[in-house]
Design a protein around this motif. Structure first.
Motif, PDB file in Angstrom:
ATOM      1  N   ILE A 158       8.921   6.224   2.993  1.00 54.54           N
ATOM      2  CA  ILE A 158       8.173   6.383   4.242  1.00 54.54           C
ATOM      3  C   ILE A 158       6.883   7.155   3.979  1.00 54.54           C
ATOM      4  O   ILE A 158       5.809   6.794   4.490  1.00 54.54           O
ATOM      5  CB  ILE A 158       9.049   7.079   5.305  1.00 54.54           C
ATOM      6  CG1 ILE A 158      10.099   6.081   5.821  1.00 54.54           C
ATOM      7  CG2 ILE A 158       8.201   7.630   6.443  1.00 54.54           C
ATOM      8  CD1 ILE A 158      11.032   6.651   6.860  1.00 54.54           C
ATOM      9  N   ALA A 172       4.407   4.766   2.299  1.00 53.16           N
ATOM     10  CA  ALA A 172       3.869   3.786   3.239  1.00 53.16           C
ATOM     11  C   ALA A 172       2.942   4.441   4.252  1.00 53.16           C
ATOM     12  O   ALA A 172       1.942   3.847   4.682  1.00 53.16           O
ATOM     13  CB  ALA A 172       5.014   3.067   3.949  1.00 53.16           C
ATOM     14  N   CYS A 173       3.243   5.662   4.644  1.00 59.49           N
ATOM     15  CA  CYS A 173       2.388   6.406   5.565  1.00 59.49           C
ATOM     16  C   CYS A 173       1.025   6.673   4.936  1.00 59.49           C
ATOM     17  O   CYS A 173      -0.014   6.476   5.577  1.00 59.49           O
ATOM     18  CB  CYS A 173       3.072   7.719   5.948  1.00 59.49           C
ATOM     19  SG  CYS A 173       2.073   8.799   6.975  1.00 59.49           S
ATOM     20  N   ARG A 197       4.027   1.331  11.718  1.00 61.47           N
ATOM     21  CA  ARG A 197       3.304   0.806  10.553  1.00 61.47           C
ATOM     22  C   ARG A 197       2.741  -0.593  10.817  1.00 61.47           C
ATOM     23  O   ARG A 197       1.747  -0.993  10.195  1.00 61.47           O
ATOM     24  CB  ARG A 197       4.243   0.768   9.346  1.00 61.47           C
ATOM     25  CG  ARG A 197       3.579   0.345   8.045  1.00 61.47           C
ATOM     26  CD  ARG A 197       4.576   0.417   6.900  1.00 61.47           C
ATOM     27  NE  ARG A 197       3.974   0.017   5.639  1.00 61.47           N
ATOM     28  CZ  ARG A 197       3.952  -1.227   5.184  1.00 61.47           C
ATOM     29  NH1 ARG A 197       4.509  -2.205   5.907  1.00 61.47           N
ATOM     30  NH2 ARG A 197       3.390  -1.521   4.031  1.00 61.47           N
ATOM     31  N   GLU A 198       3.354  -1.348  11.716  1.00 55.86           N
ATOM     32  CA  GLU A 198       2.893  -2.701  12.011  1.00 55.86           C
ATOM     33  C   GLU A 198       1.780  -2.744  13.052  1.00 55.86           C
ATOM     34  O   GLU A 198       1.355  -3.823  13.458  1.00 55.86           O
ATOM     35  CB  GLU A 198       4.078  -3.550  12.498  1.00 55.86           C
ATOM     36  CG  GLU A 198       5.182  -3.728  11.459  1.00 55.86           C
ATOM     37  CD  GLU A 198       4.670  -4.290  10.154  1.00 55.86           C
ATOM     38  OE1 GLU A 198       3.929  -5.293  10.198  1.00 55.86           O
ATOM     39  OE2 GLU A 198       4.995  -3.717   9.095  1.00 55.86           O
ATOM     40  N   TYR A 217      -3.451   7.134  17.280  1.00 53.95           N
ATOM     41  CA  TYR A 217      -2.760   6.636  16.093  1.00 53.95           C
ATOM     42  C   TYR A 217      -2.682   7.685  14.987  1.00 53.95           C
ATOM     43  O   TYR A 217      -1.616   7.879  14.374  1.00 53.95           O
ATOM     44  CB  TYR A 217      -3.488   5.393  15.567  1.00 53.95           C
ATOM     45  CG  TYR A 217      -2.929   4.823  14.291  1.00 53.95           C
ATOM     46  CD1 TYR A 217      -1.778   4.040  14.289  1.00 53.95           C
ATOM     47  CD2 TYR A 217      -3.562   5.056  13.057  1.00 53.95           C
ATOM     48  CE1 TYR A 217      -1.272   3.503  13.112  1.00 53.95           C
ATOM     49  CE2 TYR A 217      -3.061   4.526  11.884  1.00 53.95           C
ATOM     50  CZ  TYR A 217      -1.921   3.753  11.909  1.00 53.95           C
ATOM     51  OH  TYR A 217      -1.430   3.229  10.746  1.00 53.95           O
ATOM     52  N   GLU A 263      -0.404   4.982   2.603  1.00 52.15           N
ATOM     53  CA  GLU A 263      -1.117   3.694   2.497  1.00 52.15           C
ATOM     54  C   GLU A 263      -1.783   3.327   3.816  1.00 52.15           C
ATOM     55  O   GLU A 263      -2.935   2.893   3.848  1.00 52.15           O
ATOM     56  CB  GLU A 263      -0.131   2.601   2.073  1.00 52.15           C
ATOM     57  CG  GLU A 263      -0.765   1.236   1.847  1.00 52.15           C
ATOM     58  CD  GLU A 263      -0.936   0.430   3.120  1.00 52.15           C
ATOM     59  OE1 GLU A 263      -1.914  -0.354   3.199  1.00 52.15           O
ATOM     60  OE2 GLU A 263      -0.113   0.583   4.045  1.00 52.15           O
ATOM     61  N   ARG A 264      -1.053   3.511   4.930  1.00 54.26           N
ATOM     62  CA  ARG A 264      -1.615   3.169   6.238  1.00 54.26           C
ATOM     63  C   ARG A 264      -2.785   4.096   6.594  1.00 54.26           C
ATOM     64  O   ARG A 264      -3.809   3.644   7.128  1.00 54.26           O
ATOM     65  CB  ARG A 264      -0.539   3.268   7.318  1.00 54.26           C
ATOM     66  CG  ARG A 264       0.444   2.127   7.338  1.00 54.26           C
ATOM     67  CD  ARG A 264      -0.174   0.818   7.806  1.00 54.26           C
ATOM     68  NE  ARG A 264      -0.868   0.112   6.741  1.00 54.26           N
ATOM     69  CZ  ARG A 264      -1.631  -0.965   6.925  1.00 54.26           C
ATOM     70  NH1 ARG A 264      -1.818  -1.443   8.138  1.00 54.26           N
ATOM     71  NH2 ARG A 264      -2.217  -1.549   5.914  1.00 54.26           N
ATOM     72  N   TRP A 267       4.419  11.594   9.830  1.00 49.40           N
ATOM     73  CA  TRP A 267       5.411  11.018   8.924  1.00 49.40           C
ATOM     74  C   TRP A 267       5.182  11.439   7.469  1.00 49.40           C
ATOM     75  O   TRP A 267       6.023  11.185   6.616  1.00 49.40           O
ATOM     76  CB  TRP A 267       5.395   9.499   9.045  1.00 49.40           C
ATOM     77  CG  TRP A 267       5.886   9.027  10.383  1.00 49.40           C
ATOM     78  CD1 TRP A 267       5.138   8.689  11.473  1.00 49.40           C
ATOM     79  CD2 TRP A 267       7.250   8.879  10.779  1.00 49.40           C
ATOM     80  NE1 TRP A 267       5.938   8.335  12.529  1.00 49.40           N
ATOM     81  CE2 TRP A 267       7.253   8.433  12.128  1.00 49.40           C
ATOM     82  CE3 TRP A 267       8.480   9.062  10.146  1.00 49.40           C
ATOM     83  CZ2 TRP A 267       8.413   8.174  12.838  1.00 49.40           C
ATOM     84  CZ3 TRP A 267       9.642   8.797  10.850  1.00 49.40           C
ATOM     85  CH2 TRP A 267       9.608   8.374  12.171  1.00 49.40           C
ATOM     86  N   PHE A 315       9.009   4.677  12.572  1.00 52.64           N
ATOM     87  CA  PHE A 315       7.884   4.612  11.621  1.00 52.64           C
ATOM     88  C   PHE A 315       7.529   3.179  11.278  1.00 52.64           C
ATOM     89  O   PHE A 315       6.350   2.799  11.302  1.00 52.64           O
ATOM     90  CB  PHE A 315       8.210   5.367  10.333  1.00 52.64           C
ATOM     91  CG  PHE A 315       7.195   5.087   9.253  1.00 52.64           C
ATOM     92  CD1 PHE A 315       5.961   5.702   9.283  1.00 52.64           C
ATOM     93  CD2 PHE A 315       7.452   4.162   8.237  1.00 52.64           C
ATOM     94  CE1 PHE A 315       4.993   5.426   8.316  1.00 52.64           C
ATOM     95  CE2 PHE A 315       6.502   3.874   7.277  1.00 52.64           C
ATOM     96  CZ  PHE A 315       5.273   4.512   7.310  1.00 52.64           C
ATOM     97  N   TRP A 316       8.527   2.385  10.919  1.00 50.25           N
ATOM     98  CA  TRP A 316       8.235   1.023  10.480  1.00 50.25           C
ATOM     99  C   TRP A 316       7.622   0.197  11.609  1.00 50.25           C
ATOM    100  O   TRP A 316       6.806  -0.701  11.366  1.00 50.25           O
ATOM    101  CB  TRP A 316       9.496   0.356   9.924  1.00 50.25           C
ATOM    102  CG  TRP A 316       9.997   1.065   8.705  1.00 50.25           C
ATOM    103  CD1 TRP A 316      11.139   1.789   8.575  1.00 50.25           C
ATOM    104  CD2 TRP A 316       9.326   1.168   7.429  1.00 50.25           C
ATOM    105  NE1 TRP A 316      11.244   2.327   7.313  1.00 50.25           N
ATOM    106  CE2 TRP A 316      10.152   1.964   6.590  1.00 50.25           C
ATOM    107  CE3 TRP A 316       8.134   0.683   6.930  1.00 50.25           C
ATOM    108  CZ2 TRP A 316       9.802   2.269   5.280  1.00 50.25           C
ATOM    109  CZ3 TRP A 316       7.782   0.976   5.615  1.00 50.25           C
ATOM    110  CH2 TRP A 316       8.614   1.761   4.815  1.00 50.25           C
ATOM    111  N   MET A 335       0.766   8.852  13.174  1.00 47.98           N
ATOM    112  CA  MET A 335       1.083   8.424  11.812  1.00 47.98           C
ATOM    113  C   MET A 335       1.182   9.612  10.865  1.00 47.98           C
ATOM    114  O   MET A 335       2.086   9.683  10.023  1.00 47.98           O
ATOM    115  CB  MET A 335       0.027   7.432  11.323  1.00 47.98           C
ATOM    116  CG  MET A 335       0.237   6.940   9.887  1.00 47.98           C
ATOM    117  SD  MET A 335       1.860   6.173   9.586  1.00 47.98           S
ATOM    118  CE  MET A 335       1.595   4.546  10.306  1.00 47.98           C
TER     119      MET A 335
END
Length: 438
Positions: A40, A43-44, A10-11, A25, A46-47, A32, A6-7, A29
């Motif tokens: 996680i 952050a998911c 995320r980048e 994508y 947010e992305r 997750w 995942f991380w 994504m």
């Protein structure tokens, strides 16, 4: 699902995506959202919010302005979020938090407003109606100050601190050409903040962008509040409070740090005095005074800052702080400070080298000779890509103002502070990041 996957995802460089990248994508994504780790999931969300509400419409302009495809993508996002919320009831709350930064423009605004109003009516489990109401305050367009201002002013007395903060933020700049009476508005916010904290920080978060239109002194305005309010700011506000703004606004003023300190606001005084990662003219006496405080958290932090940037060992640090060691004249021309930092089960050393005599500098040859003594090449490893550099840049030092920043393959860091053009250095900072595992 391995968290490292995942991380890494995320980048992904969203700004470089083509249409095929987006199609791959989004499902990758979105899966997750079901992960058991709340960090996680957050952050998911947010992305996905960034991708749908900002990045994709910029990378793929359409002939129609992208309205149809953008709203289709938004509809998909809202559906997957609602499904994920049925399993983890924090997902929609994470999405609401992201609407502080996105969604207030078409083609997203109209469908989002409809969705938020329905969410407010339905009140699914895990969602605070005040959270939704606050976001509605933030993204609802302001077409007329005279119509909107009374409503927002009334919300400053709302039972919810979250809604009050959102209303205060909007009052600072309604986005029309009408100019409110700013002096009256600042006085109103100050009075209400003293009575019940939680709105001045959000108000200034937005008002600071109109600083050239404001006749008041922001520091005096915020310090006046700080010195008169009876309770602290509430937790969980959607924007920074005045404590945060004060430590940035006053970071170059020893006089205002002293005022905070004498008023008993020691944590804020410390945060303000140590905000600048370097020497602030006139700040040394304030740091020394903070180092004399009885609270060890205040005192020790001041000692660290003095050693790290001011070439000064606080008198009390000799006996009380095993994590700070001073080696005067470690070399005939160099003083050394070693700061040992421990957190969880890891540690790192920070070593700072100063020229032994005030006003002198190391030339480049001497600086590297000293660096090699402290952190030899075989320990630090080869030069690596610095994390501040462009992602496709080759391994090289990164210049930031008067600093040259180096990162090595072990993770160790080096800062050379001085004059990069003349290759003269007044301070060398070596951080032993990563090498504790060697």
């Amino acid at each position: 699902m391995a968290a490292n996957d995942f991380w890494k995802l995320r980048e992904a460089p969203l700004h470089e995506f083509q249409e095929a990248d987006w199609e791959a994508y989004y499902p990758a994504m979105a899966r997750w959202l079901a992960h058991d780790d709340a960090d996680i999931r957050e952050a998911c969300v947010e992305r996905l919010a960034m991708a749908v509400l900002s990045a994709e419409v910029r990378t793929l302009p359409r002939d129609d302005g992208g309205t149809e495809s953008a709203r289709h993508r938004l509809s998909w996002l809202l559906e997957v979020l609602v499904r994920a919320h049925a399993k983890h009831t924090d997902v929609l709350g994470f999405f609401l938090d992201n609407l502080r930064y996105h969604g207030d423009k078409e083609p997203f605004l109209t469908p989002l407003l409809d969705w938020l109003r329905a969410l407010h009516r339905e009140r699914p489990f895990g969602i605070s109606p005040e959270h939704v109401e606050g976001i509605l305050v933030l993204i609802t367009p302001c077409d007329d100050w005279d119509t909107q201002a009374p409503h927002w002013i009334a919300l400053l007395d709302h039972p919810s601190d979250y809604v009050r903060a959102c209303a205060a933020y909007r009052l600072a700049n309604c986005g029309t050409d009408t100019t409110p009476d700013t002096d009256t508005l600042f006085a109103l916010i100050q009075r209400k903040e003293i009575e019940r904290p939680g709105i001045a920080g959000p108000f200034w978060t937005n008002a600071q962008y109109r600083a050239d239109e404001i006749s008041i002194d922001p520091a005096e305005w915020m310090l006046g509040i700080l010195e008169q309010r009876q309770t602290d700011e509430p937790a969980g506000l959607p924007f920074c409070g005045i404590d945060f703004h004060l430590h940035e606004w006053c970071s170059n003023s020893p006089q205002l740090v002293e005022r905070m300190r004498r008023g008993g606001h020691l944590a804020l005084a410390l945060e303000t005095a140590t905000e600048t990662r370097g020497v602030v003219q006139g700040m040394l006496p304030q740091l020394l005074a903070l180092g004399d405080e009885d609270d060890p958290r205040i005192a020790h932090a001041a000692w660290w800052h003095l050693a790290l940037y001011y070439h000064t060992l606080h008198p009390r640090a000799h006996a009380d702080e095993p994590g700070i060691r001073h080696f005067p004249l470690w070399q005939p021309d160099a003083d050394m400070f070693v700061l040992h930092e421990v957190w969880d089960d890891k540690w790192r050393n920070v070593m700072v080298l100063y020229p032994a005599r005030e006003g002198e500098e190391f030339d480049d040859v001497r600086a590297w000779a000293l660096i090699d003594m402290v952190l030899p090449p075989e320990i630090r490893g080869a030069l690596a890509h610095h994390f501040l550099s462009a992602h496709d840049a080759p391994p090289a030092p990164f210049r930031l103002g008067d600093d040259l920043l180096f990162e090595f393959e072990t993770g160790a860091l080096l800062k050379m502070e001085g004059d990069p053009d003349q290759r003269r250095w007044r301070r060398l900072e070596i951080v032993g990041r990563g090498i504790q595992e060697q």
